[in-house]
Design an enzyme around this catalytic site. Structure first.
Site, PDB file in Angstrom:
ATOM      1  CG  HIS A  91      -0.208   0.065   2.525  1.00 23.75           C
ATOM      2  ND1 HIS A  91       0.391  -1.051   3.098  1.00 23.75           N
ATOM      3  CD2 HIS A  91       0.036   1.095   3.377  1.00 23.75           C
ATOM      4  CE1 HIS A  91       0.955  -0.709   4.239  1.00 23.75           C
ATOM      5  NE2 HIS A  91       0.770   0.592   4.435  1.00 23.75           N
ATOM      6  CG  HIS A  93       0.791   5.621   4.241  1.00 25.82           C
ATOM      7  ND1 HIS A  93      -0.331   4.893   4.536  1.00 25.82           N
ATOM      8  CD2 HIS A  93       1.840   4.921   4.779  1.00 25.82           C
ATOM      9  CE1 HIS A  93       0.006   3.813   5.222  1.00 25.82           C
ATOM     10  NE2 HIS A  93       1.322   3.803   5.378  1.00 25.82           N
ATOM     11  CD  GLU A  98       4.295   3.034   7.957  1.00 25.40           C
ATOM     12  OE1 GLU A  98       4.047   2.159   8.803  1.00 25.40           O
ATOM     13  OE2 GLU A  98       3.707   3.103   6.855  1.00 25.40           O
ATOM     14  CG  HIS A 136       5.119   0.969   2.739  1.00 21.52           C
ATOM     15  ND1 HIS A 136       4.350   1.990   2.209  1.00 21.52           N
ATOM     16  CD2 HIS A 136       4.673   0.794   4.010  1.00 21.52           C
ATOM     17  CE1 HIS A 136       3.482   2.413   3.117  1.00 21.52           C
ATOM     18  NE2 HIS A 136       3.652   1.693   4.222  1.00 21.52           N
TER      19      HIS A 136
END
Length: 373
Positions: A91, A93, A98, A136
């Site tokens: 997925h 973001h 992150e 990732h």
């Protein structure tokens, strides 16, 4: 000298009308909490003392949350056994940066962006950066793995509140439960519904598993075999192996030493946050630790040895061990120092004027993972 570099700052701080300098101080025991506050205040969380949220076999705890940091960042502790498949489906973001740090065990981490795909086996002390719009995923490889995640901005914990199969608590502070649980990364129908949590499924991504002896999927990758460099900007994913990134030495033999090993500086975050480790020697008897007063929030997690902290507004010091976290709000004085011969903290700072930046002002580039002999 590291220990006395901020005397003028402390003198100025004494004149400021902040909560750190109230006439009456709280008991130092009031710093320690078993539930993270829903507002900004200084506090300490002991390792595994918080209730967790179980997603499959993984237990997530949140020593720093959106509300407790005014949404500056979230600090996540994930404890789990090895998985037979991916820990989460691939997925991206769009709004959150992150950061993955390995505290215990081993796990594989993959990133893919702009047609560049990389994979690393992370061992304790290793780090991986996942900027916005980076595909990732990860897989846990050892019987006890602990990931420390930093996500900026804060509030990402809401995703795990939604996903949790159950709340998790332990009267013995066991990091995670025993039993057979479904792999949390296997539900493709669920991950495609999570865009409101800034999770965008990339189910066509197939992570490469051709890890070489060096623990990297690319044949020419520099990992545990040479100098690792930080990302060139805030959009580029990258990895830093323990001890192989840039290092900066401050202090001297008459007081104490600190070695800053940055993972994220203002260059890699567009000035939003910093992250890395600080290695600490034990101070010489009679010396005084530096006192910091910063415009942004700070979190320190002990990752090696023992570290004592003194937080303004509280009467006395507290010693932290591995996995313990202290959160210090902006405009609050604090000091920290090693209590064992060799200690290390993982730091997170909001903004650009952060604890690592202050130490680096009086530091020099350094090649060794420890201080001068």
């Amino acid at each position: 000298m590291l220990l006395f570099a901020f005397t003028s700052l402390v003198g100025l701080a004494a004149c400021l009308p902040s909560s750190s300098h109230a006439l009456s101080k709280q008991a130092v025991s009031d710093l320690i909490v078993t539930k993270v506050p829903d507002h900004v205040r200084p506090y300490i969380v002991r390792a595994y003392a918080l209730d967790g949220y179980r997603v499959g076999s993984q237990v997530y705890r949140f020593p720093v949350t959106g509300p407790s940091s005014d949404y500056a960042f979230t600090l996540i502790s994930t404890a789990a056994p090895a998985g037979t498949s991916l820990g989460v489906l691939p997925h991206t973001h769009a709004a959150h940066y992150e950061n993955f740090y390995c505290l215990k065990g081993r796990y594989a981490l993959w990133t893919s962006k702009d047609n560049v795909t990389s994979g690393r086996i992370l061992t304790p002390g290793d780090y991986g950066a996942v900027p916005h719009d980076t595909t990732h995923t990860f897989q846990l490889l050892d019987p006890f793995v602990e990931l420390v995640g930093v996500i900026q901005p804060g509030g990402f914990e809401d995703l795990f509140y939604f996903l949790a199969n159950a709340n998790y608590s332990s009267s013995t502070n066991s990091p995670f439960p025993q039993g057979n649980f479904s792999d949390p990364g296997g539900d493709s129908s669920l991950i495609t519904t999570l865009e409101s949590y800034d999770v965008y499924a990339k189910l066509t991504f197939s992570p490469p598993t051709n890890f070489g002896a060096n623990g990297a999927t690319e044949e020419d990758a520099i990992w545990h075999n040479g100098t690792n460099v930080l990302g060139k900007d805030a959009q580029t994913p990258f990895f830093v192996a323990k001890g192989y990134g840039p290092k900066y030495l401050a202090g001297d033999k008459d007081s104490s030493y600190a070695i800053v090993e940055p993972f994220i500086t203002s260059q890699q975050s567009d000035g939003n946050f910093t992250e890395g480790t600080i290695t600490l020697s034990k101070p010489v008897a009679g010396s005084k630790p530096a006192t910091y007063l910063l415009p942004g929030h700070t979190a320190l997690e002990v990752v090696d040895g023992l570290v004592s902290v003194d937080v303004g507004g509280f009467d006395g010091t507290t010693t932290l061990s591995v996995g313990d976290v202290v959160f210090v709000p902006a405009n609050t004085t604090f000091s920290f120092w090693g209590e064992s011969v060799y200690s290390k903290v993982l730091y997170v700072g909001a903004g650009e004027d952060t604890v690592d930046a202050r130490i680096r002002q009086n530091a020099k580039e350094w090649d060794s993972a420890t201080w001068p002999q």
